[in-house]
Design an enzyme around this catalytic site. Sequence first.
Site, mmCIF file in Angstrom:
data_model
loop_
_atom_site.group_PDB
_atom_site.id
_atom_site.type_symbol
_atom_site.label_atom_id
_atom_site.label_comp_id
_atom_site.label_asym_id
_atom_site.label_seq_id
_atom_site.Cartn_x
_atom_site.Cartn_y
_atom_site.Cartn_z
ATOM 1 N N LEU A 33 0.682 -1.153 0.091
ATOM 2 C CA LEU A 33 0.094 0.112 0.060
ATOM 3 C C LEU A 33 0.805 1.159 0.095
ATOM 4 C CD1 LEU A 33 -2.491 -1.257 2.511
ATOM 5 C CD2 LEU A 33 -2.650 -1.396 0.137
ATOM 6 N N HIS A 34 0.356 2.182 -0.790
ATOM 7 C CA HIS A 34 0.977 3.520 -0.875
ATOM 8 C C HIS A 34 -0.151 4.740 -0.585
ATOM 9 C CE1 HIS A 34 -0.492 3.694 -4.797
ATOM 10 N NE2 HIS A 34 0.229 2.508 -5.162
ATOM 11 N N HIS A 37 -3.218 4.316 -2.365
ATOM 12 C CA HIS A 37 -4.331 3.207 -1.678
ATOM 13 C C HIS A 37 -4.919 3.958 -0.267
ATOM 14 C CE1 HIS A 37 -1.500 0.327 -3.736
ATOM 15 N NE2 HIS A 37 -2.644 -0.097 -4.030
ATOM 16 N N ASP A 150 -5.598 3.630 -12.994
ATOM 17 C CA ASP A 150 -5.786 2.183 -13.854
ATOM 18 C C ASP A 150 -7.074 2.594 -14.535
ATOM 19 O OD1 ASP A 150 -3.845 0.532 -12.789
ATOM 20 O OD2 ASP A 150 -4.695 0.711 -10.867
ATOM 21 N N SER A 186 2.744 0.375 -7.049
ATOM 22 C CA SER A 186 3.272 -0.465 -6.219
ATOM 23 C C SER A 186 4.391 -0.901 -6.973
ATOM 24 C CB SER A 186 2.537 -1.914 -5.979
ATOM 25 O OG SER A 186 1.179 -1.287 -5.307
HETATM 26 O O1 PAF Z 1 -5.901 -2.358 -9.053
HETATM 27 C C1 PAF Z 1 -5.597 -3.394 -8.246
HETATM 28 O O2 PAF Z 1 -4.855 -3.417 -7.361
HETATM 29 C C2 PAF Z 1 -6.088 -4.530 -8.779
HETATM 30 O O3 PAF Z 1 -6.148 -4.893 -10.200
HETATM 31 C C3 PAF Z 1 -7.417 -5.354 -8.159
HETATM 32 C C4 PAF Z 1 -8.664 -3.996 -8.533
HETATM 33 C C5 PAF Z 1 -7.367 -5.127 -6.790
HETATM 34 C C6 PAF Z 1 -8.010 -6.387 -8.514
HETATM 35 O O4 PAF Z 1 -7.126 -7.396 -8.347
#
Ligand code: PAF
Length: 302
Positions: A33-34, A37, A150, A186
């Site tokens: 986690l950063h 997140h 993303d 990450s």
């Molecule tokens: O973005 C992510 O970290 C992953 O693609 C997710 C949404 C947790 C699904 O594994």
Amino acid sequence: MQRVNTVAELRDTVKAWRSAGQSVALVPTMGNLHAGHLALVNEAQNNADRVVVSIFVNPTQFGVGEDFEAYPRTEAEDRQKLTACGADLLFQPAVSEVYRSGAKTLVSVSGLSEWYCGAFRPGHFDGVATVVCKLFNIVQPNVALFGLKDFQQLTVIRTMVRDLNIPVEIVGVATVREASGLAMSSRNGYLSAEEKTTAAKLYQTLCVARDAILAGQSSYEEIERKAMLFLQASGFQPDYFSVCRVSDLKKADKDDSDLVLLAAARLSKTRLIDNICFSRNPQSRSEALLSKGGGGDLKAKS
Ligand code: PAF
């Protein structure tokens, strides 16, 4: 913060919250986690009474030769960070808890999952859609939060939720960036100090392209071509740089006003993705442009 590893324990806890009339937010992650997140958790707290964070390095979204085994697993640090930011429940299942042997079902959002990153990572978005659908069924959250970084993943998830009538609100949260502009990820941990300086040029290239469009440059192919050349000259191996419309990620034309520039490029062994979302029309109210956290980007608090 409570921590559970099984679906049964997770459901018991969530059921008790629901009986007390509380709403639930889910922040799905793969750990390591950063600040990006933690911004999701923070926003989740603004959207629901209780926040569940899942940490699950999902094997089905990694292709052959990708970094599933090497993907950074930092469980103790992750737990500390989640406790400090006040998450209520950490769901950290084993692979065998999520994927029962003999499973035959895959969730696939056709078309969209094969473009851009999907063309370079075949099957990746099917793995994402499948695990996110499973997490939605397991937790049954009122709201789920995903990073705008993303952007294609977020669009795949929104499409899946719409097409399968999943009763969850999807909230996109602004990308958190380092002072250099580099989007938090990450995988940034794979970069050397020198590579990190170069990596920031991906965002700079997106900004230059956006500014050219806002200044009236209307040949999007020319913008894409120049951006690819600049990235190559800067030391990247670019996979794509595309001017797309926000609504469905198809290539934009001159009539589209809400745009997202999507880019992916490899720097040595690290694959970086980033995007920038903006409107040519100041009155625009597109969902992605109204993301939590403002205009799509946040600088990390140091
Ligand atoms: O973005 C992510 O970290 C992953 O693609 C997710 C949404 C947790 C699904 O594994």
